[in-house]
Scaffold this active site. Structure first.
Site, PDB file in Angstrom:
ATOM      1  N   ALA A   1      11.405  -9.838  10.719  1.00  0.00           N
ATOM      2  CA  ALA A   1      12.075  -8.555  10.925  1.00  0.00           C
ATOM      3  C   ALA A   1      13.224  -8.392   9.938  1.00  0.00           C
ATOM      4  O   ALA A   1      14.379  -8.730  10.215  1.00  0.00           O
ATOM      5  CB  ALA A   1      12.581  -8.452  12.363  1.00  0.00           C
TER       6      ALA A   1
ATOM      7  N   GLU B   1      14.333  -2.115   7.523  1.00  0.00           N
ATOM      8  CA  GLU B   1      14.953  -1.179   8.451  1.00  0.00           C
ATOM      9  C   GLU B   1      14.640   0.254   8.031  1.00  0.00           C
ATOM     10  O   GLU B   1      14.166   0.489   6.909  1.00  0.00           O
ATOM     11  CB  GLU B   1      16.472  -1.402   8.488  1.00  0.00           C
ATOM     12  CG  GLU B   1      16.863  -2.781   8.994  1.00  0.00           C
ATOM     13  CD  GLU B   1      18.377  -2.946   9.139  1.00  0.00           C
ATOM     14  OE1 GLU B   1      19.116  -1.996   8.778  1.00  0.00           O
ATOM     15  OE2 GLU B   1      18.802  -4.018   9.608  1.00  0.00           O
TER      16      GLU B   1
ATOM     17  N   THR C   1       5.148  -6.296  11.124  1.00  0.00           N
ATOM     18  CA  THR C   1       3.756  -6.701  11.347  1.00  0.00           C
ATOM     19  C   THR C   1       3.651  -7.655  12.530  1.00  0.00           C
ATOM     20  O   THR C   1       4.438  -8.588  12.668  1.00  0.00           O
ATOM     21  CB  THR C   1       3.194  -7.371  10.086  1.00  0.00           C
ATOM     22  OG1 THR C   1       3.238  -6.443   9.003  1.00  0.00           O
ATOM     23  CG2 THR C   1       1.760  -7.826  10.301  1.00  0.00           C
TER      24      THR C   1
ATOM     25  N   GLN D   1     -15.880   4.857  -7.682  1.00  0.00           N
ATOM     26  CA  GLN D   1     -16.475   5.788  -8.643  1.00  0.00           C
ATOM     27  C   GLN D   1     -17.944   5.450  -8.890  1.00  0.00           C
ATOM     28  O   GLN D   1     -18.789   6.351  -9.020  1.00  0.00           O
ATOM     29  CB  GLN D   1     -15.695   5.739  -9.966  1.00  0.00           C
ATOM     30  CG  GLN D   1     -16.074   6.814 -10.967  1.00  0.00           C
ATOM     31  CD  GLN D   1     -15.582   8.192 -10.543  1.00  0.00           C
ATOM     32  OE1 GLN D   1     -14.786   8.312  -9.614  1.00  0.00           O
ATOM     33  NE2 GLN D   1     -16.062   9.230 -11.214  1.00  0.00           N
TER      34      GLN D   1
ATOM     35  N   HIS E   1     -19.913   4.223  -6.744  1.00  0.00           N
ATOM     36  CA  HIS E   1     -20.632   4.704  -5.557  1.00  0.00           C
ATOM     37  C   HIS E   1     -20.807   6.224  -5.558  1.00  0.00           C
ATOM     38  O   HIS E   1     -21.616   6.750  -4.779  1.00  0.00           O
ATOM     39  CB  HIS E   1     -19.873   4.301  -4.283  1.00  0.00           C
ATOM     40  CG  HIS E   1     -20.112   2.896  -3.834  1.00  0.00           C
ATOM     41  ND1 HIS E   1     -19.618   1.804  -4.498  1.00  0.00           N
ATOM     42  CD2 HIS E   1     -20.802   2.409  -2.765  1.00  0.00           C
ATOM     43  CE1 HIS E   1     -19.972   0.702  -3.860  1.00  0.00           C
ATOM     44  NE2 HIS E   1     -20.696   1.041  -2.808  1.00  0.00           N
TER      45      HIS E   1
ATOM     46  N   GLY F   1     -20.436  10.021  -4.642  1.00  0.00           N
ATOM     47  CA  GLY F   1     -20.131  10.686  -3.379  1.00  0.00           C
ATOM     48  C   GLY F   1     -20.285   9.774  -2.178  1.00  0.00           C
ATOM     49  O   GLY F   1     -19.579   9.925  -1.173  1.00  0.00           O
TER      50      GLY F   1
ATOM     51  N   GLU G   1       5.921  -6.665   0.814  1.00  0.00           N
ATOM     52  CA  GLU G   1       6.362  -7.910   0.174  1.00  0.00           C
ATOM     53  C   GLU G   1       6.878  -7.637  -1.247  1.00  0.00           C
ATOM     54  O   GLU G   1       6.796  -8.478  -2.138  1.00  0.00           O
ATOM     55  CB  GLU G   1       5.231  -8.955   0.117  1.00  0.00           C
ATOM     56  CG  GLU G   1       4.485  -9.195   1.411  1.00  0.00           C
ATOM     57  CD  GLU G   1       5.314  -9.896   2.466  1.00  0.00           C
ATOM     58  OE1 GLU G   1       6.556  -9.778   2.423  1.00  0.00           O
ATOM     59  OE2 GLU G   1       4.736 -10.543   3.348  1.00  0.00           O
TER      60      GLU G   1
ATOM     61  N   SER H   1       5.557  -2.612  -6.383  1.00  0.00           N
ATOM     62  CA  SER H   1       5.277  -2.931  -7.788  1.00  0.00           C
ATOM     63  C   SER H   1       6.494  -2.669  -8.660  1.00  0.00           C
ATOM     64  O   SER H   1       6.778  -3.424  -9.602  1.00  0.00           O
ATOM     65  CB  SER H   1       4.091  -2.092  -8.286  1.00  0.00           C
ATOM     66  OG  SER H   1       2.895  -2.510  -7.666  1.00  0.00           O
TER      67      SER H   1
END
Length: 383
Positions: free
Chosen positions: A123, A126, A157, A336, A338, A340, A363, A366
């Site tokens: 924890a 905040e 979490t 992409q 795949h 649609g 964590e 970036s």
């Protein structure tokens, strides 16, 4: 091979089979119910994964960072929420106890955490203190032989499952910055501790993140973790480890993404042939494979460096930054491929695409990791 290397190979193989034979088939159930099924939790316990990083003297496996990374990569072939269920207990939720806890604290918590009887939560974040963690407002006030905590934490979490929380609170003045922050171990059920309903999120089905409030939570002085004023420093040390762990998560899910995309490229036919024969599809596969292998090598080398006792603040930041950004690009390319079909829930790629987006945020975002990397580079250059 040494006996330890042989044992690691057996554990990695068991994790690989468990991910493919148990976790992947359970993904649909997790999506429908929003919970990790009991048989999965028991399987994680049977493999000893709740105690991966906990020393064997407390019932854990006592894995090194490199060994942990190898196992995590295999488990995260399945959706990363499975890892979240036991990951915090192995990472930031227990590293503080392992590294800075008293003998009494270790004996009280570590055996239960290693067995999976108890889960841990970390924890720190905040409502107004995310990337700028040193500006946290939760306050701990000394009253005789006790500390009284007031404040609120966000996006914690496993809060709804946790038996113990590592809570960071300001024990110094507001002007003391990071040097005025201390860590405390707070048991579930302590009066004044309230856990909110989990958030509904974009992805990570089955992983629960909640707000936690502290309203006059009264703790004995023995609940402090480490010396007063060292909480922030201890948290950052834990996060260096956690970032390598999260980079391994990204590597694992990247392997799954690549397999889904490659399989679809073989099976899907257009213009009378498999789409995998088209050079544009091949380019997306090749670029993604290169990024996956580069991320895997970087993460595993960073883990070895940490095991060797080297300072890995920059390496951990680079590992998480590169591996999670790469996972995002790989997910986009595989969706992409795949076409649609990748946009509908029938295909795993749709869920995985949403899941990996979070990896670039928690964590350390970036952008924060870029700042840390540049700062470490400039410091080494004498600035």
């Amino acid at each position: 091979m040494t006996e330890r290397e042989d044992t690691l190979d057996l554990l990695v193989d068991a994790a690989r089979r468990f991910a493919r034979e148990v976790l992947v088939p359970a993904e649909g159930q997790v999506r429908a119910e929003g919970e990790i099924p009991p048989h999965v939790v028991q399987g994680l316990r049977d493999l000893g994964l709740f105690g991966m990083t906990i020393p064997d003297e407390y019932g854990g496996l006592g894995l090194s960072v490199y060994e942990e990374v190898r196992v995590v990569q295999e488990i995260c072939y399945a959706q990363p929420a499975f890892r979240s269920y036991f990951g915090t207990t192995n990472g930031v939720g227990t590293l503080g106890i392992i590294n800075f806890g008293t003998d009494a604290q270790k004996r009280k918590y570590l055996p239960k955490l290693a067995s999976g009887e108890m889960l841990a939560s970390f924890a720190l974040t905040e409502p107004d203190s995310g990337s700028d963690a040193a500006s946290l407002l939760t306050k701990a006030t000394r009253e005789g032989d006790h500390w009284v905590i007031n404040g609120a934490k966000r996006f914690i979490t496993n809060a709804v499952h946790a038996g113990v929380f590592t809570v960071f609170a300001r024990t110094g003045t507001k002007d003391s910055g990071s040097n005025g922050i201390s860590a405390f171990l707070v048991d579930r059920g302590t009066p004044g501790l309230t856990i909110a309903k989990p958030y509904e999120k974009m992805g990570f089905d089955g992983s629960h993140e909640s707000d936690v409030t502290f309203d006059g939570v009264r703790l004995p002085a023995s609940a402090m973790l480490g010396p007063e004023g060292t909480g922030f420093k201890n948290a950052m040390k834990s996060l260096d480890h956690a970032r390598i762990h999260m980079a391994a998560v990204a590597v694992g899910v990247s392997r799954r993404l690549l397999d889904e995309g490659t399989k679809y490229a073989v099976e899907r036919k257009q213009f009378g042939q498999p789409i995998g024969k088209f050079q544009m599809i091949q380019a997306m596969l090749a670029e993604s494979q290169a990024e996956y292998l580069a991320a895997k090598a970087l993460v595993e080398q960073s883990a070895r460096d940490r095991d060797a006792g080297r300072k890995t603040t920059m390496e951990a930041a680079c590992s998480k930054y590169f591996a999670t950004e790469a996972a995002g690009r790989i997910a986009d390319r595989m969706l992409q491929i795949h076409g649609g079909n990748g946009y509908i829930k029938e295909y795993p790629i749709e869920r995985l695409y949403r899941d990996v987006r979070l990896l670039r945020i928690y964590e350390g975002t970036s952008q924060i990791l870029q700042i840390i990397t540049a700062r470490e580079m400039l410091r080494e250059a004498g600035l």
